[in-house]
Design an enzyme around this catalytic site. Structure first.
Site, PDB file in Angstrom:
ATOM      1  N   HIS A  31     -60.506  85.595  33.957  1.00  0.00           N
ATOM      2  CA  HIS A  31     -61.143  86.829  34.431  1.00  0.00           C
ATOM      3  C   HIS A  31     -60.410  87.388  35.649  1.00  0.00           C
ATOM      4  O   HIS A  31     -60.045  88.577  35.684  1.00  0.00           O
ATOM      5  CB  HIS A  31     -62.605  86.537  34.782  1.00  0.00           C
ATOM      6  CG  HIS A  31     -63.361  87.724  35.288  1.00  0.00           C
ATOM      7  ND1 HIS A  31     -64.142  88.506  34.473  1.00  0.00           N
ATOM      8  CD2 HIS A  31     -63.456  88.269  36.535  1.00  0.00           C
ATOM      9  CE1 HIS A  31     -64.679  89.481  35.187  1.00  0.00           C
ATOM     10  NE2 HIS A  31     -64.276  89.355  36.447  1.00  0.00           N
ATOM     11  N   GLU A  32     -60.192  86.538  36.632  1.00  0.00           N
ATOM     12  CA  GLU A  32     -59.545  87.013  37.857  1.00  0.00           C
ATOM     13  C   GLU A  32     -58.071  87.349  37.624  1.00  0.00           C
ATOM     14  O   GLU A  32     -57.533  88.265  38.254  1.00  0.00           O
ATOM     15  CB  GLU A  32     -59.683  85.965  38.966  1.00  0.00           C
ATOM     16  CG  GLU A  32     -61.120  85.651  39.361  1.00  0.00           C
ATOM     17  CD  GLU A  32     -61.890  86.880  39.830  1.00  0.00           C
ATOM     18  OE1 GLU A  32     -61.250  87.850  40.293  1.00  0.00           O
ATOM     19  OE2 GLU A  32     -63.125  86.875  39.725  1.00  0.00           O
ATOM     20  N   HIS A  35     -57.844  90.899  36.541  1.00  0.00           N
ATOM     21  CA  HIS A  35     -57.843  91.816  37.684  1.00  0.00           C
ATOM     22  C   HIS A  35     -56.467  91.837  38.355  1.00  0.00           C
ATOM     23  O   HIS A  35     -55.917  92.909  38.649  1.00  0.00           O
ATOM     24  CB  HIS A  35     -58.887  91.371  38.718  1.00  0.00           C
ATOM     25  CG  HIS A  35     -60.303  91.570  38.296  1.00  0.00           C
ATOM     26  ND1 HIS A  35     -60.763  92.735  37.731  1.00  0.00           N
ATOM     27  CD2 HIS A  35     -61.389  90.744  38.379  1.00  0.00           C
ATOM     28  CE1 HIS A  35     -62.058  92.624  37.479  1.00  0.00           C
ATOM     29  NE2 HIS A  35     -62.459  91.422  37.860  1.00  0.00           N
TER      30      HIS A  35
END
Length: 450
Positions: A31-32, A35
């Protein structure tokens, strides 16, 4: 109390926590990273990429000036972009990150709106991509049943009639032609429910008829986390031979008995395979639980269940599917989980199903341990399911979450300017309160729901 009796409990708890941390760390990292990498592609510099919160255990700075770190509390993570006042990407840019009094282009606040929106959306999107890839990979690993249906393995059963052999091509059962494996459920329902059936097979180029067990015996193929079966100690490969003293030989008989139990305890006679091939018999008592099951056409069905899935008397020979089939399967499974999750939340909100279906970190940790104990494939599958759930949750339009940031960006696109700092701070406080309330409610369910 003998301390030796506590060792299995502590060992099980440690295993559960370890499985939870591994699953969560993988999902958070993906997820990170979504980003981070989309932000980098969009020209936004990342100051910190952190797995976990709290004191930093390990860190290194790469050639781009991003600090990669692992923190002590492994229950989340964040990317702090240039110009962010905090890890939530809220607040004005620091003076060092400004140009002529305006945020610099390589900061989160100085980048174009499209770059900021893409960077925010990338986290959930990468979660969905992870899920899709895992589902596709699992199908490639497991394979799909060959056509025509060919026996790969005959599973051990008590008092089994040893008629089928690996390599047999299955032509018909009880005189009814066998369909492809994906149509097997409806096909089995059409067969006579008898302990021994005639199997027409092709072996060595010659057709013959042999006898075999009912094709869907009360065999434990899988165990649902937080279920009566798991609590009672049922294991994969167990065969349920009797319920309250009444002999059974078909999974449908087990399903009917559990469904009619009204939650009353059942005494199950279990045959468990052993290394010598003889097997052992034991009796386990369990009370079925009411569970809400998603229906293929939408909605939910509430039934009494002990939490096991069945399996065929034989396992079919498999072949590796094509890339298109694997891709389609990955997309289909991801979409199904999203739809089921949204349907579940709606039905809980309107009171159609129990709010106990919403579980928190304790329940997720227990599920992690249970799935890991069933093997690597089950655990990886669970990671894919949880990754989809995390991606979906982060898209909810709640301040603090990615979905909330996307709402702010949509507001900016319409009004031509972002919300003011005061409004952002108030909305963030409301978002934190909502998430905190939801978390407390989920933990309450973990502790007090059956």
């Amino acid at each position: 109390m003998d301390i030796a009796t506590l060792i299995p409990t502590f060992g099980s708890a440690a295993y559960t926590i370890a499985a939870f941390i591994v699953a969560l760390s993988i999902i958070v990292a993906i997820h990170e990273y979504g980003h981070y990498i989309v932000g980098r592609w969009s020209g936004i510099h990342a100051d910190v990429f952190s797995l976990g919160f709290g004191p930093v255990l390990f860190k290194r700075t790469d050639k781009r000036g991003t600090q990669w770190q692992i923190a002590a509390l492994p229950f989340g993570g964040y990317v702090k972009f240039a110009g962010d006042a905090n890890a939530a990407s809220v607040g004005k840019a620091a003076a060092a990150d400004t140009e002529d009094g305006k945020p610099a282009r390589n900061t989160m606040h100085g980048a174009p709106l499209w770059a900021r929106a893409a960077t925010v959306a990338a986290g959930p999107v990468f979660n969905f991509i992870l899920s899709f890839l895992i589902f596709a990979a699992v199908l490639l690993f497991r394979g799909v049943a060959s056509d025509p249906l060919t026996i790969d393995e005959v599973r051990p059963l008590p008092n089994a009639v040893e008629g089928l052999q690996p390599g047999d091509r299955l032509l018909s059962i009880a005189g009814i032609e066998t369909p492809p494996l994906e149509e097997m459920n409806g096909y089995i329902a059409s067969l006579p429910v008898e302990p021994v059936l005639d199997y027409e097979i092709l072996r060595g180029g010659a057709e013959r008829v042999v006898q075999g067990a009912y094709p869907e015996p009360p065999l434990v193929g899988g165990i649902t986390p937080q279920s009566a079966a798991l609590d009672a100690g049922i294991e994969r490969g167990d065969v349920i031979t009797a319920i309250n003293g009444r002999e059974i030989f078909a999974f449908s008989q087990l399903r009917e008995a559990v469904g009619a139990s009204d939650g009353q305890p059942l005494d199950l006679t279990i045959w468990r395979p052993t290394e010598d091939g003889q097997g052992e018999e034991l009796t386990l008592t369990m009370a079925p639980k009411r569970m809400d099951l998603p229906l293929p056409e939408g909605g939910f069905e509430t039934r009494w269940l002990i939490g096991i899935s069945g399996g065929l008397y034989f396992s079919p020979r498999t072949v590796t599917p094509g890339p298109f089939e694997a891709v389609s399967y990955g997309v289909e499974q991801t979409v199904y989980i999203v739809r089921s999750s949204l349907s579940g939340l709606y039905n809980m909100a309107v009171g159609a199903i129990s709010s106990c279906n919403l579980r928190g970190p304790i329940g997720i940790a227990q599920t992690s341990g249970a799935m890991a104990s069933q093997g690597a494939t089950s655990f990886v599958w669970f990671i894919a399911v949880l990754s989809t759930a995390v991606g979906l949750l982060n898209l909810f339009p709640i301040p603090v979450l990615d979905g909330g940031h996307l709402v702010f960006h949509a507001y900016e696109a319409v009004r031509g300017k972002p919300p003011g700092d005061w409004a952002l701070n108030v909305l963030m406080a409301i978002g934190l309160a909502l998430l905190g309330t939801l978390m407390l409610f989920a933990i309450f369910n973990d502790l007090f729901c059956p």
